[in-house]
Design an enzyme around this catalytic site. Structure first.
Site, PDB file in Angstrom:
ATOM      1  N   CYS A  12       0.808  -1.227   0.000  1.00 40.76           N
ATOM      2  CA  CYS A  12       0.000   0.000   0.000  1.00 40.76           C
ATOM      3  C   CYS A  12       0.836   1.270   0.000  1.00 40.76           C
ATOM      4  O   CYS A  12       0.306   2.356  -0.178  1.00 40.76           O
ATOM      5  CB  CYS A  12      -0.938   0.003   1.195  1.00 40.76           C
ATOM      6  N   CYS A  28       7.557 -11.484   7.507  1.00 44.35           N
ATOM      7  CA  CYS A  28       8.342 -12.665   7.132  1.00 44.35           C
ATOM      8  C   CYS A  28       9.761 -12.506   7.670  1.00 44.35           C
ATOM      9  O   CYS A  28      10.482 -11.597   7.271  1.00 44.35           O
ATOM     10  CB  CYS A  28       8.370 -12.839   5.614  1.00 44.35           C
ATOM     11  N   CYS A  31      12.879 -13.302   4.661  1.00 45.80           N
ATOM     12  CA  CYS A  31      13.426 -12.340   3.701  1.00 45.80           C
ATOM     13  C   CYS A  31      13.180 -10.895   4.096  1.00 45.80           C
ATOM     14  O   CYS A  31      13.586  -9.981   3.378  1.00 45.80           O
ATOM     15  CB  CYS A  31      12.838 -12.593   2.302  1.00 45.80           C
ATOM     16  N   ASP A 256      12.329  -1.945 -41.109  1.00 44.21           N
ATOM     17  CA  ASP A 256      13.721  -1.520 -41.058  1.00 44.21           C
ATOM     18  C   ASP A 256      14.399  -1.582 -42.411  1.00 44.21           C
ATOM     19  O   ASP A 256      15.557  -1.183 -42.537  1.00 44.21           O
ATOM     20  CB  ASP A 256      14.498  -2.388 -40.053  1.00 44.21           C
ATOM     21  N   LYS A 397      20.878  -2.970 -36.098  1.00 45.92           N
ATOM     22  CA  LYS A 397      19.928  -3.993 -36.559  1.00 45.92           C
ATOM     23  C   LYS A 397      18.631  -3.994 -35.747  1.00 45.92           C
ATOM     24  O   LYS A 397      18.041  -2.956 -35.510  1.00 45.92           O
ATOM     25  CB  LYS A 397      20.610  -5.359 -36.567  1.00 45.92           C
ATOM     26  N   ASP A 641      18.364 -10.086 -27.026  1.00 54.08           N
ATOM     27  CA  ASP A 641      17.336 -10.440 -26.059  1.00 54.08           C
ATOM     28  C   ASP A 641      17.949 -10.918 -24.744  1.00 54.08           C
ATOM     29  O   ASP A 641      17.500 -10.524 -23.657  1.00 54.08           O
ATOM     30  CB  ASP A 641      16.403 -11.504 -26.638  1.00 54.08           C
TER      31      ASP A 641
END
Length: 943
Positions: A12, A28, A31, A256, A397, A641
């Site tokens: 929140c 928790c 962590c 392109d 490219k 990628d």
């Protein structure tokens, strides 16, 4: 310095608060995920008993719980604040007043809506313990057996063939390391379920405007003669017909190659979309790419009860066939370029006649100001983009084209999410975007998610999938494993990005940026202007230093904190961060980068917006900026990628893997041997480039400490796997060497050694079987993947290693040409198309050498008698292991007509013959003792 004190809740945004012991509340203890007591109580009421981040069960009960009404109001406020944070308090106040004045019936209806809002949008489905626990146990057992196995191998050398033994041990150690890199990131695989109905209930209430987030689709194409315009058009049509609010969808097509054929085919596509889109939505068709819908061999009347469906379908099919004729006519016309260049319909020359020297081009076809469909309804926006190209500039490219689309879309629509597709990947599931939004728009799940990756699925592949084109093991095993760590890698297509993550910003969990004015309030109004800039600079450097992110030098900070600044402070901060040096010289674009939830920038005036969009796709716009270095798609590798996703994970983002029952996207894959090997060669070359760059996962990103170790192992595996080709080629040569020399790589086995060998063998089988069990992958797919790992390793990966080293060290860019040798018009005829390429020589040579070795081994055993048959068994088994793995390659090499190019046979036989004769003559793996014995024996018989 960083602001110390109580942290903010990640749900929140309020302060976490203090627990009953007077210390900061911690939900928790595993962590320390920051969540306030109120949100913790709500999670428990909703049935969530484990931490959202690490999955560890909560170990304490909430100290106090609010009433259900207060809980519903708080959830409702948080949902509304996703769209309008600045008006949160006003909306909450007005809501309370309305509730006080509303009748009981309305209260009941609103409570029902609030109950719908409470429904989770997705859930993690862990692998059952009965499947994952034995899998993990076998992995540990296999690791122990590997240690014992190598202890035996190292301490028991083969004295008679020391070189052979040493080579084999080095290769086996590398294979073990490769197995660890591949196996351990699959330690915690998970599945996920999505709830699209809950998404609609939360963000698409009846009678109110849709609050679903807008999405910009990117489609990239280069050469329309290699990437047929009809295929690209089907991808565009499937996007325009997606099941999503029309005003929330924009499709950008990047040409392109600046081809007039692409532009004209898009004009025809925009016109046909006016008929196709309403037809798809009226009858809820799947898929919504016409070529693939009409080619389905199914009962198209199933579940279609409208009496007009058959008639309209036949009419639409005729319209589509006519549309195809028009597009194919354009393709035929484009086969020969006129000497004076192409001319548009109005008589003006086509600006892209010189593909290497042309201005930027933008054309908006559809949208709120464009054509409507035949029923008068609005259509999604369709935009043609061709970025500027000039000699002397590096255009990078596909990565450069994607970055240009990021900027132009930010100017025109600025949707908070981006979905990029290759031109041959169409939407197979019209609800795919909704599937992704179940994660991205969930206030709890989507806060730190940079992208949602879908698996790639393919059409037109033969049933046996001879060359593992489907990559089933990678998409259904490895990616599920990564989803349980920090998220799947980005695979280049079928991915929905959070735009802010592409801009280099960090996730909300990063340390908050301190407000400059709070530390300068004592200065008074007379000196605030002179002290604030210095303080902002100091605070920013300290925040970056304390969060240990020196190697991630993009403009990264928490956007939520900037909203608390007034205009003066904001302008000072923007100036201090040098946004222009980061994002380029466009004030409109810079303003759009600060709009976390999208929307067109206020400074984008309608009369100048196109000129601004042309400006940001100029070839010189990225000069001296962070584009391609820290923001957008990252340059430096043909596999941009992997680099792009890696940088995001290093910044602390996580990704999500979404596998709907109906595949979200489908594409085409090269199914013949030569094209498949060249595809793998390109991927492997990109990995080698990353390995030799500063972004190598072996050393990059340690400063931030935000990349999990298992995730780092996975990225290391993606960049070192091509180097496995070197030991693999050596190992596949060993059987032939053993058969030709009469030696072997292991000594006479003892009972203990037999146990280690059998244990290793059965542990490998057990690991594979248990992996198949939790992943659902077939044993045939696993075997095909294993075969092509060997085929690609001894061919494409080997060439990629040498090509990458030559390119990075000597600057030489070697291209391996492909030429067609045979064709077939039957079904899957492309499977039997054979193309000559030098990549085929190494595996062919290995096949011939091992076959020669088998013949030589049997001949030698026949001459020596019965005692020679026992040792022969191990050597022949080893050789058959190689031949069996290369069998699909042999079938592809021979083709349907058994017409292998003569040059391949000649080169391979020549290399195999020379190789065999050299080994028989020189026999360098024979020990000195054996050599002296042979010499003495030769002297004794007076030879």
């Amino acid at each position: 310095m960083m602001v110390s004190g109580v942290p903010l809740c990640n749900t929140c945004g309020e302060q976490v608060g203090l627990g009953s012991n007077g210390e900061v509340f911690v939900a928790c203890h595993e962590c320390n995920y920051p969540i306030c007591k109120s949100c913790f109580n709500e999670d428990v009421k909703e049935g969530r008993s484990a931490c959202l981040r690490c999955g560890v069960p909560y170990d304490e009960e909430p100290a106090s719980r609010d009433t259900m009404a207060a809980h519903l109001n708080d959830v409702q406020n948080r949902v509304e604040s996703w769209k309008e944070k600045k008006n949160k308090k006003k909306k909450s106040a007005s809501k309370v007043v309305k509730e006080a004045q509303a009748p009981p019936e309305q209260h009941m209806e609103e409570n029902q809506q609030s109950a719908d809002i409470m429904q989770p949008l997705s859930r993690v489905v862990p692998i059952p313990k009965s499947q994952i626990t034995p899998y993990r146990i076998v992995i540990i057992i296999r690791l122990i057996i590997l240690g014992l196995f190598f202890h035996y191998r190292v301490t028991n050398p083969v004295e008679s063939s020391y070189g052979l033994w040493l080579t084999s041990v080095i290769c086996e150690i590398w294979f073990a390391i490769s197995w660890v890199l591949d196996q351990f990131p699959k330690w915690s695989p998970i599945n996920r379920d999505t709830y699209i109905d809950a998404l609609s209930a939360r963000y698409e209430r009846e009678g109110e405007p849709s609050e679903l987030a807008a999405v910009d689709f990117f489609v990239s194409t280069v050469d329309p003669l290699k990437e047929p315009p009809l295929i690209t058009a089907n991808t565009v049509l499937s996007i325009l017909a997606v099941d999503y609010p029309v005003d929330k969808v924009s499709c950008y097509v990047s040409d392109d190659g600046a081809a007039m054929l692409s532009f004209e085919s898009l004009v025809e596509t925009a016109d046909f979309a006016r008929k196709w889109v309403p037809f798809c939505k009226k009858f809820s068709l799947e898929p919504r790419a016409p070529e693939f819908y009409f080619s389905q061999k199914i009962d198209y009347l199933k579940d279609k009860v409208q009496p007009s469906f058959v008639k309209e379908r036949r009419a639409m099919k005729r319209d589509y066939e006519e549309y195809k004729v028009r597009v194919n006519a354009l393709v035929a016309k484009a086969q020969k370029t006129p000497e004076e260049g192409w001319t548009m319909q109005d008589g003006t020359p086509w600006p892209g006649n010189n593909t290497r020297d042309h201005p930027g081009m933008i054309q908006v076809f559809l949208g709120n100001s464009g054509a409507r469909d035949i029923e008068g309804n609005e259509l999604p926006r369709l935009v043609y983009v061709s970025r500027e190209k000039r000699p002397g500039y590096q255009h990078h490219k596909k990565a450069g084209a994607e970055n240009a689309l990021v900027r132009v879309s930010a100017i025109l629509t600025n949707a908070p999410y981006i979905l990029n597709l290759d031109c041959d990947h169409y939407l197979n599931n019209s609800k795919a975007v909704r599937e992704a939004m179940c994660f991205l728009m969930d206030p709890q799940v989507g806060r730190d998610v940079c992208y949602v990756q879908f698996p790639q699925r393919f059409d037109g592949i033969d049933r046996s999938d001879r060359y593992a084109n489907r990559n089933t093991v990678f998409f259904d095993v490895n990616m599920k494993g990564l989803d349980g760590i920090q998220g799947p890698v980005y695979v280049g297509t079928g991915c929905v990005f959070f735009r802010q993550a592409l801009y280099g910003y960090g996730p909300p969990s990063l340390p908050s940026l301190p407000k400059a004015s709070s530390s300068c309030s004592w200065c008074g109004s007379c000196c605030c202007c002179c002290c604030r800039p210095k303080k902002v600079t100091k605070d920013l450097s300290e925040v970056q230093r304390e969060s240990k992110r020196e190697d991630l030098n993009a403009a990264i900070f928490n956007l939520g904190e900037i909203e608390n600044y007034d205009e003066h402070e904001r302008s000072l901060l923007i100036s201090q961060m040098s946004f222009e040096k980061t994002f380029g010289m466009s004030s409109v674009f810079i303003e759009s980068t600060l709009m976390e939830y999208g929307g067109v920038a206020e400074s984008a005036h309608p009369s100048t917006v196109i000129n601004e969009a042309i400006h940001v796709i100029g070839c010189g716009y990225e000069e001296k900026t962070s584009w391609g270095k820290e923001i957008g798609w990252i340059y430096g590798s043909v596999t941009e990628d992997i680099l792009t996703g890696f940088k995001m994970h290093c910044r602390g983002w996580r990704s999500i893997y979404c596998m709907p029952l109906r595949p979200a996207f489908k594409g085409s894959a090269p199914i013949n041997l030569s094209d498949r090997l060249h595809q793998v060669l390109r991927w492997a070359l990109g990995s080698v480039e990353i390995f030799l760059s500063r972004h190598c996962p072996l050393w990059y990103g340690f400063g931030g400490g935000r990349l999990k170790w298992l995730q780092r192992l996975a990225y290391i595996n993606t960049i070192v796997y091509p180097f496995t080709s070197l030991p693999l080629v050596a190992y596949c040569s060993l059987p032939a060497i053993c058969l030709l020399t009469g030696k072997f790589i292991i000594p006479t086995l003892s009972n203990l050694a037999t146990v280690w060998f059998l244990g290793l063998f059965f542990s490998i089988i057990a690991t594979s079987v248990l992996e198949l069990r939790w992943s659902g992958v077939s044993i045939e797919a696993l075997w095909r993947n294993e075969q092509f790992w060997v085929i690609g390793g001894v061919s494409a990966h080997l060439f990629a290693v040498f090509q990458g080293i030559l390119k990075m060290i000597a600057g030489l860019d070697t291209n391996f040409t492909v030429t067609t040798k045979a064709a077939d018009d039957a079904e899957f005829g492309e499977l039997y198309v054979f193309k000559w390429t030098t990549v085929l020589i190494p595996p062919t040579t290995l096949l011939v050498v091992n076959m020669v070795g088998v013949v030589a081994g049997f001949s030698d055993a026949l001459n020596k008698g019965y005692e020679a048959w026992g040792p022969l068994f191990g050597r022949v088994f080893f050789a058959f292991w190689v031949i069996l793995h290369l069998y699909p390659f042999l079938k592809g090499l021979m083709g349907r007509q058994n017409r292998t190019p003569t040059i391949v046979v000649l080169w391979s036989v020549l290399l195999a013959s020379v190789f065999s004769l050299v080994w028989v003559k020189i026999d360098p793996f024979v020990s000195k003792t054996d050599s002296s014995t042979l010499t003495k024996g030769c002297i004794a018989i007076d030879c």
